[in-house]
Structures are given as structure tokens and as C-alpha cells.
Write an enzyme that holds these catalytic residues in place. Structure first.
Site, PDB file in Angstrom:
ATOM      1  N   ASN A 147      14.671   3.915   4.151  1.00 37.82           N
ATOM      2  CA  ASN A 147      13.263   3.609   4.371  1.00 37.82           C
ATOM      3  C   ASN A 147      12.920   3.895   5.846  1.00 37.82           C
ATOM      4  O   ASN A 147      13.560   3.359   6.755  1.00 37.82           O
ATOM      5  CB  ASN A 147      13.062   2.123   4.032  1.00 37.82           C
ATOM      6  CG  ASN A 147      11.637   1.672   4.225  1.00 37.82           C
ATOM      7  OD1 ASN A 147      11.013   2.007   5.223  1.00 37.82           O
ATOM      8  ND2 ASN A 147      11.132   0.898   3.290  1.00 37.82           N
ATOM      9  N   HIS A 150       9.917   1.935   9.702  1.00 36.85           N
ATOM     10  CA  HIS A 150       9.944   1.392  11.055  1.00 36.85           C
ATOM     11  C   HIS A 150       9.925   2.455  12.150  1.00 36.85           C
ATOM     12  O   HIS A 150       9.711   2.146  13.314  1.00 36.85           O
ATOM     13  CB  HIS A 150      11.085   0.385  11.213  1.00 36.85           C
ATOM     14  CG  HIS A 150      10.804  -0.800  10.338  1.00 36.85           C
ATOM     15  ND1 HIS A 150       9.732  -1.628  10.574  1.00 36.85           N
ATOM     16  CD2 HIS A 150      11.378  -1.221   9.196  1.00 36.85           C
ATOM     17  CE1 HIS A 150       9.679  -2.544   9.617  1.00 36.85           C
ATOM     18  NE2 HIS A 150      10.664  -2.315   8.774  1.00 36.85           N
ATOM     19  N   HIS A 183       6.747   2.822   2.498  1.00 33.87           N
ATOM     20  CA  HIS A 183       5.876   1.782   1.942  1.00 33.87           C
ATOM     21  C   HIS A 183       4.485   2.004   2.528  1.00 33.87           C
ATOM     22  O   HIS A 183       4.289   1.833   3.732  1.00 33.87           O
ATOM     23  CB  HIS A 183       6.435   0.408   2.333  1.00 33.87           C
ATOM     24  CG  HIS A 183       5.667  -0.739   1.757  1.00 33.87           C
ATOM     25  ND1 HIS A 183       6.060  -2.047   1.916  1.00 33.87           N
ATOM     26  CD2 HIS A 183       4.526  -0.793   1.019  1.00 33.87           C
ATOM     27  CE1 HIS A 183       5.203  -2.848   1.302  1.00 33.87           C
ATOM     28  NE2 HIS A 183       4.251  -2.111   0.755  1.00 33.87           N
ATOM     29  N   ARG A 185       1.258   0.532   3.001  1.00 36.62           N
ATOM     30  CA  ARG A 185       0.644  -0.802   2.844  1.00 36.62           C
ATOM     31  C   ARG A 185      -0.865  -0.684   2.876  1.00 36.62           C
ATOM     32  O   ARG A 185      -1.419   0.225   3.485  1.00 36.62           O
ATOM     33  CB  ARG A 185       1.123  -1.733   3.963  1.00 36.62           C
ATOM     34  CG  ARG A 185       2.603  -2.042   3.898  1.00 36.62           C
ATOM     35  CD  ARG A 185       2.977  -3.057   4.955  1.00 36.62           C
ATOM     36  NE  ARG A 185       2.592  -4.392   4.564  1.00 36.62           N
ATOM     37  CZ  ARG A 185       3.434  -5.339   4.154  1.00 36.62           C
ATOM     38  NH1 ARG A 185       4.713  -5.094   4.110  1.00 36.62           N
ATOM     39  NH2 ARG A 185       2.987  -6.523   3.819  1.00 36.62           N
ATOM     40  N   ARG A 189      -0.287  -0.603   8.284  1.00 35.76           N
ATOM     41  CA  ARG A 189       0.242  -1.041   9.583  1.00 35.76           C
ATOM     42  C   ARG A 189       1.340  -0.121  10.113  1.00 35.76           C
ATOM     43  O   ARG A 189       1.603  -0.094  11.297  1.00 35.76           O
ATOM     44  CB  ARG A 189       0.760  -2.472   9.503  1.00 35.76           C
ATOM     45  CG  ARG A 189       2.022  -2.634   8.710  1.00 35.76           C
ATOM     46  CD  ARG A 189       2.564  -4.029   8.803  1.00 35.76           C
ATOM     47  NE  ARG A 189       1.711  -4.974   8.116  1.00 35.76           N
ATOM     48  CZ  ARG A 189       2.153  -6.146   7.668  1.00 35.76           C
ATOM     49  NH1 ARG A 189       3.412  -6.491   7.862  1.00 35.76           N
ATOM     50  NH2 ARG A 189       1.362  -6.969   7.024  1.00 35.76           N
ATOM     51  N   GLU A 210       6.865   2.894  -2.099  1.00 33.74           N
ATOM     52  CA  GLU A 210       6.670   1.457  -2.344  1.00 33.74           C
ATOM     53  C   GLU A 210       5.198   1.159  -2.166  1.00 33.74           C
ATOM     54  O   GLU A 210       4.590   1.622  -1.189  1.00 33.74           O
ATOM     55  CB  GLU A 210       7.456   0.632  -1.322  1.00 33.74           C
ATOM     56  CG  GLU A 210       8.933   0.669  -1.510  1.00 33.74           C
ATOM     57  CD  GLU A 210       9.626  -0.124  -0.400  1.00 33.74           C
ATOM     58  OE1 GLU A 210       8.948  -0.798   0.403  1.00 33.74           O
ATOM     59  OE2 GLU A 210      10.856  -0.051  -0.334  1.00 33.74           O
ATOM     60  N   THR A 241       7.923  -7.564   3.329  1.00 27.54           N
ATOM     61  CA  THR A 241       7.788  -8.057   1.957  1.00 27.54           C
ATOM     62  C   THR A 241       8.626  -9.319   1.792  1.00 27.54           C
ATOM     63  O   THR A 241       9.842  -9.289   1.967  1.00 27.54           O
ATOM     64  CB  THR A 241       8.267  -6.968   0.964  1.00 27.54           C
ATOM     65  OG1 THR A 241       7.745  -5.725   1.388  1.00 27.54           O
ATOM     66  CG2 THR A 241       7.800  -7.270  -0.434  1.00 27.54           C
ATOM     67  N   GLU A 291      14.351  -3.310  -8.696  1.00 32.95           N
ATOM     68  CA  GLU A 291      15.058  -3.359  -7.416  1.00 32.95           C
ATOM     69  C   GLU A 291      15.261  -4.836  -7.125  1.00 32.95           C
ATOM     70  O   GLU A 291      14.285  -5.589  -6.968  1.00 32.95           O
ATOM     71  CB  GLU A 291      14.256  -2.697  -6.295  1.00 32.95           C
ATOM     72  CG  GLU A 291      15.015  -2.775  -4.965  1.00 32.95           C
ATOM     73  CD  GLU A 291      14.301  -2.087  -3.815  1.00 32.95           C
ATOM     74  OE1 GLU A 291      13.560  -1.108  -4.043  1.00 32.95           O
ATOM     75  OE2 GLU A 291      14.488  -2.551  -2.676  1.00 32.95           O
ATOM     76  N   HIS A 331      16.579  -4.925   0.720  1.00 34.38           N
ATOM     77  CA  HIS A 331      15.852  -5.825   1.613  1.00 34.38           C
ATOM     78  C   HIS A 331      16.810  -6.663   2.465  1.00 34.38           C
ATOM     79  O   HIS A 331      17.642  -7.404   1.935  1.00 34.38           O
ATOM     80  CB  HIS A 331      14.883  -6.771   0.884  1.00 34.38           C
ATOM     81  CG  HIS A 331      13.745  -7.157   1.804  1.00 34.38           C
ATOM     82  ND1 HIS A 331      13.879  -8.108   2.764  1.00 34.38           N
ATOM     83  CD2 HIS A 331      12.505  -6.649   1.933  1.00 34.38           C
ATOM     84  CE1 HIS A 331      12.743  -8.191   3.443  1.00 34.38           C
ATOM     85  NE2 HIS A 331      11.891  -7.320   2.959  1.00 34.38           N
TER      86      HIS A 331
HETATM   87  N1  PXP Z   1      13.061  -2.538  -0.633  1.00 29.85           N
HETATM   88  C1  PXP Z   1      11.782  -2.965  -0.615  1.00 29.85           C
HETATM   89  C2  PXP Z   1      11.067  -3.094  -1.921  1.00 29.85           C
HETATM   90  C3  PXP Z   1      11.130  -3.260   0.593  1.00 29.85           C
HETATM   91  O1  PXP Z   1       9.851  -3.689   0.586  1.00 29.85           O
HETATM   92  C4  PXP Z   1      11.837  -3.081   1.798  1.00 29.85           C
HETATM   93  C5  PXP Z   1      11.153  -3.333   3.096  1.00 29.85           C
HETATM   94  O2  PXP Z   1      10.150  -2.390   3.300  1.00 29.85           O
HETATM   95  C6  PXP Z   1      13.159  -2.615   1.730  1.00 29.85           C
HETATM   96  C7  PXP Z   1      13.763  -2.379   0.506  1.00 29.85           C
HETATM   97  C8  PXP Z   1      13.976  -2.361   2.949  1.00 29.85           C
HETATM   98  O3  PXP Z   1      14.212  -3.547   3.611  1.00 29.85           O
HETATM   99  P1  PXP Z   1      14.860  -3.493   5.063  1.00 29.85           P
HETATM  100  O4  PXP Z   1      13.901  -2.761   5.926  1.00 29.85           O
HETATM  101  O5  PXP Z   1      15.008  -4.932   5.411  1.00 29.85           O
HETATM  102  O6  PXP Z   1      16.164  -2.775   4.909  1.00 29.85           O
END
Ligand code: PXP
Length: 379
Positions: A147, A150, A183, A185, A189, A210, A241, A291, A331
Site C-alpha cells: 500500500n 503514505h 485507498h 478516501r 487526504r 480500497e 481505518t 481481508e 493492517h
Molecule cells: N488493509 C486495509 C483494508 C487498510 O485500510 C490498510 C490501511 O490503509 C491496510 C491494509 C494497510 O495497513 P498498514 O498501513 O497499517 O500496513
């Protein structure tokens, strides 16, 4: 019940990989409720076992001990020393040879015996061949999807153009990720509409989008056509999330969203807590995957709580898989707590963001992805 593997040998073995092979054998032969023990030993140890139980004081590659009662299928003992020699002779790797021996020993536990004549030998070889083909049809190890939200968070901190999550998506793929996750949103953001469109164009592996199940997002997904959508709950005030989707309460609207995405040819995953009723509801609304929200496991403040959360995830992953729903997880996963989850064979994909992007600041994005990839692939 998962397979249990143990080694008394000094050789470092790909035990997680081999466990996932053994688990798959149990599922493939409808023996997932049975216990299977696999023990890796030296030539000296297997020679002692041979002498003690069969009065043959020499080393063999593998011995099976079927248990004809209860929930235990039996034990398979494998000599790593003999497997190594056989791997060299057969021009294969030790890992491959060990897989063959696990299948061989396992098929013995099912009652096949090549020592009982030519017909039995043929049947046994046929079953070994079938199982090898079946279990290696899909990747043994889970996929790592990274992902890149960030990277966009950092860009948004200054409101400029760098760092660009689109470039990050390319680097992540080059480093060996199996997919890219973003993701989008409602409040934009971090990831912007432009990011999703460009990343859709450049991603060669697969793109997971996402999103919340809102009208706006459903329209964007239907237009952009990611490889898969993961529906997540979204609250404006949350930092990230916070919990899984409440599929039980929102069943009708989620069912509608799933079917609209399916109509556009997009598979759907639902981000849910590891709870039985949420998984049953996910199945009812037609989700292709779930998931599992790993936040409670990742944030556990004591080893006892982490153990409890691990067991819950393992049980629910098995439950979902038995219902025919593919299982992803993610997550809050970090470099120190992901390996344990990799041992759960039903989890076929990990979605990890924050820890990889954080590490990238120190070691570079390519290295950060490669290091997590090694954990997820078990070597
Ligand atoms: N899976 C989902 C559905 C999420 O919303 C997120 C956070 O955006 C992640 C995985 C990844 O989480 P992390 O950034 O804490 O690894």
C-alpha cells in the site's frame, strides 16, 4: 487442523513453506480436520527409528507411521541428510526433494503402499503425481501487496508534487511486490484521483483499490476498473481505518455494492474483523475474498493477547476458506509480527503499507519491499 512440522536437524529448512505444502495436502484430500506431524531428522536418527520399529538398521529417506484411530492421520519422519543426497543425484533443490518426500510419506498415511506389488506401486505414484500437480498449481506462499498511501501522505504534507505515489508504485513492483494497493478516501487526504488513474495505467501486477461503498466511489471504481476492490469502512475523524466493515448490519447495502462491482467485472474483497458472523455475512453478500483486519493482533500489548488474537485469525481464516472465500490479511503489520501470520496457510495475500513506507525512509523503498517480501515468502 494445521500440519505440525518440527526439525531436530542442524540444516536451516524452509519450514513455513513446507508447512504450507503439508496444509494444502490435508485440504486437497479432505483431511483438514486431521492431525499430521512431520519431523525432520538426521540419517543417524532415522537409522535408529528403522532399527527400533522395523528391525532394519540403516537410514532411509522417509518413514510413515499411520494412526488408524481418531483425528490423527499420523507421523512422517524424513531424513534431511538422505534428502540432500537425493536432491544432488536428482539435480533438484533440497526444498523440492523435501516436498516430494512429504507427499510420498503423506500418501503412505492415506493407505497406499508401493511395497505391495506393481499395481499398488502404480496407484501410489499416480496419487503422488496428482497431489504434486494440485498443490503446486497455485503459489505455495502468500502474495505481498504494498500500500503506497503514505507516500502520498508525505506529498500532501507540503501540498506539492513529491514524493509521487505513482513512481513509488513502479518501484514497489520492480522490488518484487505482487500487487499495489491504494485507498482513495472520501476526503482525499492522501491518494488523489489522478494517482489512481495513473497507477492503474502503469501497474503490471495487480491494483487493489480500497474504498468506502459510497455512490461516488462505486462510480470511480466502475470507470477505473482496478483488479480488485476492497470495501472498507471510513470515518472522517479516524487516523487510519479503525475497524472492520460491519457486513452484518449493512448487509443489504454491501450486497448491492458487491453486485454493482461484479456487474463491472470487478472482484470484491471485504475488510472484516476476524469474527464468524462477519465472515458468514461476507459469504452471503457474494464477496470473493475477505481481508482479515489484523489490527488487534498487531497492536496486542502482551504475548497472551497476541496469542489469543493469532488463534482467532487462524481459526477464522480456516472458516472462511472452508466456505470458499479467499483470505487476505492486513493492517498494522510490521517486520517483527508478520512471519507468524505467514504460517497460516489459508492466508493467500498480505496487504501492508505503513511499516514498509516507514522503513523506506531509512533503507530505501526497494530494500524495504524486498525485506518484507522475504518474510512473506518465508525465505
Ligand atoms: N488493509 C486495509 C483494508 C487498510 O485500510 C490498510 C490501511 O490503509 C491496510 C491494509 C494497510 O495497513 P498498514 O498501513 O497499517 O500496513
Amino acid at each position: 487442523m494445521p500440519a505440525f512440522l518440527k526439525s531436530s536437524h542442524t540444516e536451516s529448512l524452509p519450514l513455513i513453506y513446507l508447512k504450507r505444502v503439508a496444509d494444502r495436502l490435508l485440504v486437497e484430500t479432505q483431511n483438514q480436520d486431521k492431525e499430521l506431524n512431520i519431523v525432520f531428522v538426521s540419517d543417524e536418527e532415522i537409522r535408529e527409528i528403522n532399527e527400533r520399529w522395523f528391525n532394519r538398521p540403516w537410514a532411509t529417506n522417509c518413514i510413515s507411521f499411520p494412526m488408524e484411530e481418531g483425528d490423527i492421520l499420523g507421523d512422517v519422519v524424513i531424513s534431511v541428510d538422505t534428502a540432500k543426497r537425493e536432491a544432488e543425484l536428482g539435480l533438484t533443490t533440497l526444498q523440492n526433494r523435501l516436498v516430494d518426500l512429504i507427499i510420498h510419506g503423506f500418501v503412505h498415511l492415506l493407505g497406499y503402499d508401493h511395497e505391495k506389488g506393481i499395481e499398488q506401486e502404480r496407484l501410489m505414484a499416480q496419487e503422488e503425481f496428482r497431489l504434486k500437480k494440485e498443490i503446486t498449481r497455485r503459489a505455495i506462499m502468500a502474495d505481498l501487496c504494498v500500500n503506497v498511501d503514505h507516500v502520498a501522505t508525505l506529498r500532501q504534507a507540503r501540498g506539492g508534487t513529491e514524493p509521487d505515489p505513482v513512481v513509488a508504485a513502479g518501484v514497489v513492483e520492480l522490488a518484487g511486490a505482487d500487487g499495489v494497493v491504494v485507498h482513495l478516501r472520501e476526503d482525499r487526504r492522501h491518494i488523489q484521483d489522478r494517482d489512481v488513474r495513473l497507477i492503474r495505467e502503469i501497474v503490471q501486477t495487480r491494483l487493489t483499490l480500497e474504498m468506502a461503498a459510497t455512490e461516488e466511489m462505486l462510480n470511480i471504481a466502475r470507470e477505473i476498473k482496478p483488479d480488485i476492490v476492497t470495501l472498507v469502512p471510513e470515518k472522517r475523524q479516524e487516523i487510519t481505518t479503525e475497524g472492520g466493515l460491519d457486513v452484518v448490519t449493512l448487509e443489504a447495502s454491501i450486497k448491492d455494492a458487491v453486485s454493482r462491482l461484479h456487474d463491472a467485472g470487478i472482484p470484491v474483497s471485504l475488510f472484516v474483523d476476524p469474527e464468524r458472523d462477519q465472515i458468514e455475512a461476507s459469504k452471503r453478500v457474494g464477496a470473493d475474498c475477505i481481508e482479515i483486519h489484523t489490527g488487534r493482533y498487531a497492536d496486542a500489548e502482551s504475548p497472551e493477547v497476541q496469542d489469543k488474537e493469532f488463534e482467532q485469525i487462524a481459526e477464522m481464516a480456516r472458516f472462511a476458506s472452508d466456505l470458499g472465500v479467499r483470505v487476505h490479511a492486513g493492517h498494522g503489520l510490521k517486520y517483527h509480527n508478520t512471519a507468524r501470520l505467514v504460517s497460516i496457510s489459508e492466508i493467500v495475500e498480505f496487504s501492508i503499507g505503513h511499516s514498509i513506507i516507514s522503513r523506506a525512509v531509512m533503507v530505501g523503498l526497494e530494500n524495504a519491499v524486498k525485506e518484507m517480501r522475504r518474510i512473506v515468502k518465508g525465505y
